[in-house]
Structure formats: C-alpha cells, structure tokens
Scaffold this motif. Sequence first.
Motif, PDB file in Angstrom:
ATOM      1  N   SER A   2     -28.349  96.550  99.971  1.00 51.41           N
ATOM      2  CA  SER A   2     -29.651  95.970  99.681  1.00 51.41           C
ATOM      3  C   SER A   2     -30.714  97.052  99.660  1.00 51.41           C
ATOM      4  N   ILE A   3     -31.884  96.671  99.196  1.00 44.66           N
ATOM      5  CA  ILE A   3     -32.973  97.629  99.119  1.00 44.66           C
ATOM      6  C   ILE A   3     -33.379  98.085 100.506  1.00 44.66           C
ATOM      7  N   THR A   4     -33.181  97.260 101.518  1.00 47.40           N
ATOM      8  CA  THR A   4     -33.540  97.675 102.874  1.00 47.40           C
ATOM      9  C   THR A   4     -32.664  98.824 103.337  1.00 47.40           C
ATOM     10  N   ASP A   5     -31.468  98.958 102.763  1.00 48.94           N
ATOM     11  CA  ASP A   5     -30.606 100.089 103.097  1.00 48.94           C
ATOM     12  C   ASP A   5     -31.243 101.409 102.681  1.00 48.94           C
ATOM     13  N   LEU A   6     -32.133 101.372 101.700  1.00 50.34           N
ATOM     14  CA  LEU A   6     -32.766 102.588 101.220  1.00 50.34           C
ATOM     15  C   LEU A   6     -34.097 102.859 101.912  1.00 50.34           C
ATOM     16  N   ASN A   7     -34.533 101.963 102.783  1.00 48.94           N
ATOM     17  CA  ASN A   7     -35.734 102.147 103.589  1.00 48.94           C
ATOM     18  C   ASN A   7     -36.979 102.434 102.760  1.00 48.94           C
ATOM     19  N   THR A   8     -37.356 101.495 101.911  1.00 44.12           N
ATOM     20  CA  THR A   8     -38.588 101.647 101.138  1.00 44.12           C
ATOM     21  C   THR A   8     -39.791 101.222 101.960  1.00 44.12           C
ATOM     22  N   GLU A   9     -39.573 100.781 103.193  1.00 48.52           N
ATOM     23  CA  GLU A   9     -40.692 100.370 104.036  1.00 48.52           C
ATOM     24  C   GLU A   9     -41.641 101.520 104.306  1.00 48.52           C
ATOM     25  N   ARG A  10     -41.168 102.748 104.224  1.00 49.67           N
ATOM     26  CA  ARG A  10     -42.058 103.886 104.444  1.00 49.67           C
ATOM     27  C   ARG A  10     -43.093 103.993 103.338  1.00 49.67           C
ATOM     28  N   PHE A  11     -42.889 103.270 102.233  1.00 52.64           N
ATOM     29  CA  PHE A  11     -43.845 103.264 101.139  1.00 52.64           C
ATOM     30  C   PHE A  11     -44.783 102.063 101.223  1.00 52.64           C
ATOM     31  N   ALA A  27     -38.892 106.760  94.094  1.00 50.67           N
ATOM     32  CA  ALA A  27     -37.495 106.400  93.833  1.00 50.67           C
ATOM     33  C   ALA A  27     -36.583 107.591  94.110  1.00 50.67           C
ATOM     34  N   ALA A  28     -37.023 108.778  93.719  1.00 48.64           N
ATOM     35  CA  ALA A  28     -36.246 109.990  93.969  1.00 48.64           C
ATOM     36  C   ALA A  28     -36.075 110.212  95.469  1.00 48.64           C
ATOM     37  N   LYS A  29     -37.129 109.986  96.241  1.00 41.19           N
ATOM     38  CA  LYS A  29     -37.042 110.129  97.697  1.00 41.19           C
ATOM     39  C   LYS A  29     -36.067 109.130  98.284  1.00 41.19           C
ATOM     40  N   CYS A  30     -36.088 107.887  97.768  1.00 44.99           N
ATOM     41  CA  CYS A  30     -35.142 106.859  98.240  1.00 44.99           C
ATOM     42  C   CYS A  30     -33.704 107.319  98.022  1.00 44.99           C
ATOM     43  N   ARG A  43     -33.772 108.482  81.827  1.00 45.89           N
ATOM     44  CA  ARG A  43     -33.549 108.746  80.390  1.00 45.89           C
ATOM     45  C   ARG A  43     -32.178 108.269  79.937  1.00 45.89           C
ATOM     46  N   SER A  44     -31.167 108.455  80.793  1.00 49.11           N
ATOM     47  CA  SER A  44     -29.806 108.069  80.423  1.00 49.11           C
ATOM     48  C   SER A  44     -29.574 106.562  80.549  1.00 49.11           C
ATOM     49  N   GLY A  45     -30.523 105.847  81.161  1.00 49.04           N
ATOM     50  CA  GLY A  45     -30.376 104.406  81.331  1.00 49.04           C
ATOM     51  C   GLY A  45     -29.640 104.015  82.600  1.00 49.04           C
ATOM     52  N   GLU A  46     -29.253 104.987  83.419  1.00 49.04           N
ATOM     53  CA  GLU A  46     -28.532 104.687  84.650  1.00 49.04           C
ATOM     54  C   GLU A  46     -29.441 104.100  85.721  1.00 49.04           C
ATOM     55  N   LEU A  47     -30.719 104.461  85.690  1.00 46.34           N
ATOM     56  CA  LEU A  47     -31.700 103.949  86.656  1.00 46.34           C
ATOM     57  C   LEU A  47     -32.758 103.179  85.881  1.00 46.34           C
ATOM     58  N   GLU A  48     -32.912 101.919  86.214  1.00 41.31           N
ATOM     59  CA  GLU A  48     -33.874 101.051  85.523  1.00 41.31           C
ATOM     60  C   GLU A  48     -35.302 101.515  85.787  1.00 41.31           C
ATOM     61  N   ALA A  65     -29.405  99.115  93.268  1.00 44.29           N
ATOM     62  CA  ALA A  65     -28.511  98.657  92.204  1.00 44.29           C
ATOM     63  C   ALA A  65     -27.768  99.841  91.585  1.00 44.29           C
ATOM     64  N   PHE A  66     -28.462 100.951  91.403  1.00 39.21           N
ATOM     65  CA  PHE A  66     -27.838 102.167  90.868  1.00 39.21           C
ATOM     66  C   PHE A  66     -26.709 102.627  91.783  1.00 39.21           C
ATOM     67  N   LEU A  67     -26.987 102.680  93.084  1.00 36.41           N
ATOM     68  CA  LEU A  67     -25.958 103.107  94.037  1.00 36.41           C
ATOM     69  C   LEU A  67     -24.776 102.142  94.064  1.00 36.41           C
TER      70      LEU A  67
END
Length: 77
Positions: A2-11, A27-30, A43-48, A65-67
């Motif tokens: 889930s997104i919480t696994d990536l800890n976006t709360e710091r943002f 996103a790069a930091k995540c 650019r390659s479409g791998e990351l929305e 989702a990418f991961l």
Amino acid sequence: MSITDLNTERFSTANGLAPVLLTVEEAAKCLRIGRTTCFALIRSGELESLQIGGLRRVPADAPAAFLARRRAERQAA
C-alpha cells in the motif's frame, strides 16, 4: 503493498492531510531513486503521472503500484 508502505506522510501539508498528488521529486524520494531516473520511468510509462498545466504530478498511489508490478514481474520470471 500500500501507499503507507512508502511513507508519504512525511509530505503531509500543514493541515495534516496526506497529498493526493506528488511532485516528481517527492515520488523519487518515495522510491529512493534519483529525479532523472524517476522522469525516465514516467517517460517509459512505467510510473503513472499527470500533466496539470505546465506541471508534472504523480498520483500518491503510483509509486506503490509501480513497485507491486515490478515485484509481480520478478516473481513471474
């Protein structure tokens, strides 16, 4: 994953809400990758990502989702 696994709360914003969209740098930091690599994934479409006016934004759930896709691909191989 889930997104919480990536800890976006710091943002979080001043009002305490988690963001819906991330900058490419956030996103790069995540993902713990560089900004240039993040743009290459977009650019390659791998990351929305979305174009809003002249700004490029990444949905907050896109890094997770990418991961998940990358893990599934690795397990299938």
